[in-house]
Structure formats: C-alpha cells, structure tokens
Design a protein around this motif. Structure first.
Motif, PDB file in Angstrom:
ATOM      1  N   GLN A   1     -25.271  10.120 -52.516  1.00  0.00           N
ATOM      2  CA  GLN A   1     -24.343  11.072 -53.119  1.00  0.00           C
ATOM      3  C   GLN A   1     -24.839  11.448 -54.510  1.00  0.00           C
ATOM      4  OE1 GLN A   1     -20.529   9.116 -53.274  1.00  0.00           O
ATOM      5  NE2 GLN A   1     -20.945   7.995 -51.388  1.00  0.00           N
TER       6      GLN A   1
ATOM      7  N   HIS B   1     -23.943  15.277 -50.319  1.00  0.00           N
ATOM      8  CA  HIS B   1     -24.243  14.091 -49.524  1.00  0.00           C
ATOM      9  C   HIS B   1     -25.531  14.306 -48.736  1.00  0.00           C
ATOM     10  CE1 HIS B   1     -20.294  12.079 -50.142  1.00  0.00           C
ATOM     11  NE2 HIS B   1     -19.930  13.331 -50.380  1.00  0.00           N
TER      12      HIS B   1
ATOM     13  N   GLU C   1     -15.944  12.133 -51.201  1.00  0.00           N
ATOM     14  CA  GLU C   1     -16.336  12.310 -52.597  1.00  0.00           C
ATOM     15  C   GLU C   1     -16.863  13.733 -52.824  1.00  0.00           C
ATOM     16  OE1 GLU C   1     -17.100   8.072 -51.300  1.00  0.00           O
ATOM     17  OE2 GLU C   1     -17.563  10.089 -50.554  1.00  0.00           O
ATOM     18  N   ASP C   2     -16.438  14.364 -53.908  1.00  0.00           N
ATOM     19  CA  ASP C   2     -16.899  15.713 -54.247  1.00  0.00           C
ATOM     20  C   ASP C   2     -18.301  15.618 -54.843  1.00  0.00           C
ATOM     21  OD1 ASP C   2     -17.206  18.361 -54.820  1.00  0.00           O
ATOM     22  OD2 ASP C   2     -15.553  18.499 -56.253  1.00  0.00           O
TER      23      ASP C   2
END
Length: 800
Positions: free
Chosen positions: A490, A475, A471-472
C-alpha cells in the motif's frame, strides 16, 4: 528483524526547520518592477541548488528504509525480497504459512565467508548481488557477483565455493518448464538447445532477420540503443505449460521503410538504419502465428493467416508488443487476439497447436479504439477458464472497463461479473474451484482517490463483489503462486508505504514491512499536496498534486511550473504511489523556489472510456485547456501562485505538450522547456499516432488529417521563452520532429534556445546536465534570477 515504523503526513504550508541548512526566504518573490534602470538580477544561492539536488528522487530515496517490497516467490508460497536499511540492504524471507519474517540468511557470516573465499572485503549490508537462488534443498545460496562469476555459499558453515565461470542466464533465451530445453532466436530462425548436452537444433530455416521467427519488431523504441550496447532482446515466444509446444510468430518487416540516425564519432559519423512504419505508410509489419513441437520439430501455422501488428493495451512500459495477447489456455490450445490497423475492432481466437485450425471466439468493437486494459499496467485482462469453455473478458462496451463471462462456443455473454461507474484495472487471480476472480479497480469507492487501485473479488456469476482492502491507498497486489495469499504493498503520494499479507477474504495475516521516511522528513522534504478541480467543462473532476518549497512563505508570491505528460497512454502522475516526484523530479524543482503543478487531464487513462477518448482525433489538445482551467482555480485557493509567471516542461509526449502549450496559450505559459518531443506524429511509430489520432487521411489540396496535431505549423505563435532539446540517437522519438519545428521557428524569425544531446537515446530526461539546464532556464526566465555559478550535479548512483 521487526518491521520499521511508518511515518506521518506533514503539510507543505507550514514553515519547516531545515536542519543544518539555512532558510532562503524570498527566493520565490516577484522580481523588482522595471524602472529607468533595473537592478541586476540576483543570483540564486548555490546552497539552494545543492539542497534541491538532494531532493531528486534517486538521492532522496537513499534516506528511505523499507519502501520497496518486490517478492521473489519460492515453493510453499514463501518469498524473499531485498530491503533497504540504512546505507545498505538486507534480504528478507517471508513464510506466509508460518506467519514468519526472518533474514534470508546470516548476512554478516555470508559476507565473512565470501570475503575469505574471494580475498576481498565485503560487509553484510552491502553484499555484491541483488538476487540469488536457494540451492541444495535450501542449504545454500547461489548468486552471481558483478563480474558475472558464480558463487555458492553454504548456509550451515558459510563456506563459499567459486568463482565458477558460469554466466547468468542470458535474456535472449527462454527455458522450457522444467528446464530440459532452451528456445532462442538466431538470424531470424527458431532454435532449441538441450540443456544437458548443449546440442542445438533449428526448428526453422527459412527465416531472416527482417522476416523471421521470434524476432523483435524493433520499430519502437530501442533498436539502435540495443545495437550499440550489444544488448539482445528476449525472443518472442511462449512455451506450453507441459514443455511440448513452442508458440511464436513469423514477423515480416522486410519491406517497411527505414529511418536513419547518425552516431557522432571522430572522423566520419556512423549511420544507423532501422525499420519503422509511420502513419499513412502503405507497408507495415505483419505477422503469422506458428506453433512447433519442440521434440519433433513439426510445425503448424494458424489458418487466420497474416495479421497487422497492433497493440491492445494502453499503458505501461513496452506495451506496444504484440505477444502479450498470446497465451496458452487450460485446454492445451493457443489463444490470441487479432487487431486491425484502425484499432476499432479486436477479436479473440483459439488455435489447435497440432493442426493450426483456428476459431474466432468473439469480436469487440469501438467507435475509437479497443483495448484490453485501460490503466497503466498493460496486462491484457482476459483469462481462459473452465477447461476452455468460458473466457473472462474485459470490455469498455458500456463506457467503463468491466469483466464479462463469455461462452467460448459462440462468444455470447453468460453474465456480467462487474458493473458500475468504475474500471477494473488488472485481473490478478482466478479461483475456479471457489468461483472467484480477484482484481484491482479504480473509482468505485466514494471518498477514495479515484486513481487508487483498490483490491476486490467477485464471483464469476456476477454476484458478491467485495472490497478486500479499504485503506485509501494505491494497492499493488501480487498473488502467491497458489493464490492462497496476496501481498499488498500500500502506497500513496502522501504517506509512507506499508506491505501486508492478506488472506483470500482480505483479512490481514501479517505485516511484512513498514517504510520509514523519518530521515528524509528530517531534512525538510515533504509530501506533495493533492487537489481536485473541475475540468474545462466545469463539471468533470480532475486530480493532481502541488509541490511547494520546504521554506514556503505564505506572504510571498511564487512562479508556477507545470509538469506535463498528456498521454493518452499514461498521465502525468500515473499510479499514485510515488511521493518522491520521480516523474519530472517535480519535488526537487519546487525546492528552487517554485510551486510545481501536476495533473491528469482529460484524455489520460484510468477513468471512463469517454474521459480517455476526450481528444481522440485531436491530439493537439493534449489536455492543455484543463491545465489552464486548473491553474486558475488553484490560484484562488493559493494566492501565492503567480499566474503571470507560469512555465511548463515535459519530456517525450510532455515535450510535445509543453511546446504546444506555449504556442497555443501564449498568454498563460511564458516559458517552456521541451525535450525529445514528438512534435509531429507523422515522424513517430504509427501504432501510437494511428491509435489515438486516427488513420492518416490525405486531402486533395495536399494537406492531411495529421496537420492539426503538428507543432511546427504553429511556430509563428511563439512569444515566450522556449528551450528545445533532442538526442541525436533517439530511436523512440526521431529527432526529425524537433528539426521540423526548428526549421519553422527560424522561418518565422523566432528566438529560441536549443540543446542537442549527442549520441543520447530517448532516456536522457534525468541526465544531470539536462536537469540542471532545465532548472537554470526556469530560474533565469521565470524567476528572473541568475543561476549559481560552479554548480555541477552528480549523476544518479548506480548499484548492482
């Protein structure tokens, strides 16, 4: 309780309904051109200020739910966290093995039982504690209330016993593993206390408060603040894992010169003196590593002798402490790094705790400065593995921050673990049995924000580097104690955060929490807009965000405000996980009718070594040429940005940078607000200035190498409007730096404005009075309007 749904992204370039509050169209429009007789400036509506105040980070976050997951780990890899819901909080217990997420206890029954026992009314969503312990095998919880009284409540019948006059564990003590003994510092000497009997023993007797064992260096950044608040900082020491040894240092700052501050008081002010070494000082703090047997009191000193006090990681709160680079290895030896004052050499050493015999393992060098972590966290990225025979070592030797496997016998490279045009950020966990190291890194994935920490693992032999979370988002990874699970929170500047649990292969085992921004979005608040532009060189990509007012009108022209924090130890944005704009409260300022701009320019961390070193030796640069280049590019994309009305503000290094900007680029920056600025780093702690500007060198003509970075030497350039401020008890950035600037501004007969904050330390940037004065200054001098009368900002709420 089920996780709450996430929310969606919204564009600030849409006209947004503001609920019960009216739109204030035209607040950012260009003032009427001057004629024979100019119309009086129109006041900004009081309601607009009230609305902007509601967007301040500490107010906006009260409308969020589920946006913070900070785990407290328990046995069996379980953890609990405190979760915001509605107007209160709940405590959530997560069991990764069972894949369960449940209330940690019955909140309403606990509130009822505590209310009955304390003869006070409590409700389940506003319990009077933030942390607790499971006791009696998990059958009860124990906690302290605001008055430090200790309570124990059964989780069977919810009867509560107490209050016991048992204070919370003091910060100035360090319990041994297993809790049998406690170590602490007193008057410069190291002591231990038997936890059962309370009997105390001094392990040293020759220390003093300025030349002692386990004492805090104190040069930066809160020694006077701690003294006034009667706060005792934690001692500088580490217990060995088996509880036998205590490692500490003896720090000698006895002959370091003093700085002085005056506390405002009725009658005579109070003098506060403290020892700080400045650039060029001949005497600086030094230290020696010592280890003591907690039972016998026998001690050993490392035979490397005296070392200079330096910091080795660039970023993060209090990253200037020495002790973070000292740790016990799996071979029952103490491992530590040794730096030099010029910061260009760092060596790793291994010490026998029984004899003090110390062996150098490796040496790292650089043309500028050596660090052990080039991103924000400041956690040293070296780990002793395989019973002390090898070391995982982080290095920028190839221009990027990477991991190497080092032979501890001779310091040679066994193999590279990572490589490529990206940086490893934090080593999280080492699975020696499986041969894996888990870490976060930035800049490796194409098309992903290069400042997002992504989650990876790689084999110790250098093979198999694998992305574990695609996922962009940024994190924030926390491994469980066993390393069997990884909590991944996230977040980004443009989306609500989500917390998930991952397996070692990266697969998602369960969703822990999804944040809910819906109440905040319903007010008209919106996420900032990310952008990418070219740096001054026309080649290097730079990244930042824009904040627009919620009633943004594309047919209007808006004054622009630049929020600056130049680094080099951290940039203006830092980690890309805070959409509320708490740094500088930029989202709230935009709501007054400005377009607010933030960028991480050349010289900020998080990219290549060359990027970070961009203005080494020329601290006056402050990345400001990149700000100018970015503003001009953005004004082409957003013609609503009025580059004839650009202001800039910042605190601390941002105070230095904002003043530098208006003095160096007076045709670009017309208004500057500068608070607590280190305008001349010859007045600031040497561990910062000497690291990023170089050692102070004196010239035969009386000048020195730090003249080039001093704002007061450019005071004659002031043409715009400048508001300065400082706290009279700032024990981080001494007021002397601002007073030097003031003296030169007066000498050059320059008009400027000044706010002196009596008895404030360095941390007043978000104090309501100063926030309001900053707003007023930009409204009046950049927008050309009058601030509303009668507006008084509320302080940030305090909760236990």
């Amino acid at each position: 309780m089920r996780p709450r749904p996430s929310t969606y992204r919204r564009s600030p370039l849409r006209r947004i309904h503001l609920g019960a509050l009216a739109l204030f169209v035209g607040a950012g429009s260009v003032p009427a051109a001057g004629g024979a007789q100019e119309a009086p400036a129109s006041p900004v509506e009081l309601e607009r200020y009230v609305r902007a105040e509601s967007f301040l980070g500490w107010n906006a976050e009260t409308l969020l739910e589920g946006h913070e997951v900070s785990p407290t780990w328990l046995d069996g890899d379980r953890f609990w966290y405190r979760n915001r819901i509605g107007e209160g909080h709940e405590f959530v217990l997560v069991d990764p093995v069972a894949r369960s997420r449940t209330p940690a206890f019955d909140h309403h029954r606990l509130a009822s039982g505590l209310s009955e026992a304390a003869d006070t009314s409590f409700v389940g969503t506003k319990l009077p504690f933030r942390t607790f312990d499971f006791v009696d095998g998990g059958g009860a919880v124990r906690f302290h209330t605001a008055d430090s009284a200790r309570w124990t409540c059964s989780l069977t019948d919810y009867r509560c016993a107490g209050p016991e006059a048992e204070p919370e564990a003091p910060r100035w003590e360090r319990p041994a593993p297993g809790g049998g003994s406690v170590a602490f510092e007193r008057d410069g000497n190291l002591w231990v206390r038997d936890a059962a009997t309370g009997q105390e023993r001094a392990l040293t007797t020759d220390g003093t408060p300025d030349d002692g064992y386990a004492i805090v260096e104190g040069g930066c950044c809160s020694v006077v603040s701690n003294r006034r608040s009667e706060t005792t900082p934690p001692p500088v020491l580490s217990w060995s894992p088996d509880g036998r040894w205590i490692a500490t240092y003896r720090l000698d700052k006895a002959d370091v010169e003093e700085l002085h501050l005056l506390e405002t008081a009725t009658g005579r002010p109070k003098l506060h003196s403290y020892r700080v070494s400045l650039p060029g000082d001949s005497v600086i703090p030094t230290y020696e590593i010592h280890v003591f047997d907690a039972a016998s009191g026998a001690g050993a000193r490392s035979d490397v002798g005296s070392m200079v006090a330096v910091n080795t990681s660039c970023c993060g709160m209090h990253a200037d402490t020495i002790w973070k680079d000292v740790r016990w290895g799996p071979d029952d030896h103490l491992w530590f790094t040794r730096g030099v004052r010029s910061y260009d050499t760092l060596s790793l050493h291994r010490m026998d705790p029984a004899t003090g015999a110390t062996r150098r393992v490796l040496t790292e060098t650089s043309k500028t400065y050596v660090e052990t972590n080039a991103a924000r966290s400041g956690i040293p990225n070296w780990r002793v593995v395989r019973d002390g025979s090898q070391v995982i070592w982080w290095s920028e030797r190839d221009g990027w921050g990477h991991l190497y496997l080092i032979d501890a016998a001779d310091g040679s490279v066994v193999n590279r673990i990572t490589q490529g045009p990206f940086i490893v950020v934090d080593v999280l966990h080492v699975d020696e049995a499986g041969g894996w190291v888990y870490f976060t890194a930035m800049g490796r994935e194409p098309g992903v924000d290069p400042y997002h920490r992504m989650f990876y693992r790689a084999r110790l032999d250098g093979s198999g580097t694998t992305l574990l979370a695609s996922e962009d988002m940024d994190h924030e990874i926390t491994p469980s104690p066993s390393g069997r699970f990884f909590l991944d929170v996230q977040a980004s500047m443009t989306a609500a955060p989500t917390a998930v649990l991952r397996a070692p292969d990266g697969s998602v085992l369960m969703t822990v929490q999804e944040a809910d921004f819906s109440r905040l979005l319903a007010t008209g608040w919106q996420f900032p807009v990310p952008f990418s532009v070219k740096a001054r060189d026309g080649v290097t990509d730079l990244h930042g965000v824009l904040h627009f007012p919620s009633d943004f009108d594309p047919e209007q022209r808006y004054p622009v405000v630049d929020y600056i924090y130049p680094g080099p130890q951290v940039g203006a944005l830092g980690l890309r996980r805070d959409p509320l704009g708490n740094r500088g409260n930029t989202g709230a300022l935009a709501e007054l009718g400005f377009i607010v701009f933030k960028i991480d320019a050349l010289g900020a961390p998080g990219r290549s070594k060359a990027f970070h070193d961009a203005y080494y030796g020329n601290m006056r640069d402050n990345g400001i040429p990149d700000h100018v280049a970015a503003l001009r590019q953005l004004a082409v994309r957003y013609p609503q940005m009025d580059l004839d009305r650009v202001g800039i503000y910042g605190h601390s290094g941002g105070g230095f940078g904002s003043t530098d900007a208006i003095l160096t680029f007076p045709d670009v920056f017309k208004v500057a607000v500068s608070s607590a600025g280190n305008h001349d780093n010859r007045s600031y702690d040497r561990t910062w200035g000497e690291k990023y500007h170089g050692l102070l060198e004196r010239n035969p003509d009386g000048t020195d190498s730090f003249d080039s970075q001093a704002n007061h030497l450019l005071a004659g350039n002031l043409r715009g409007k400048l508001l300065l401020s400082y706290g009279t008890l700032d024990d981080n950035v001494h007021p002397n730096a601002t007073l030097l600037l003031i003296e030169k501004l007066i000498e050059h007969d320059k008009d400027f404005d000044l706010v002196v904050m009596p008895n404030r330390n360095h941390g007043y940037a978000s104090e309501p009075y100063w926030v309001r004065r900053t707003w007023d200054y930009f409204v009046e001098h950049l927008m050309g309007r009058t601030p509303p009368s009668g507006f008084s900002m509320r302080p940030a709420p305090t909760t236990r």
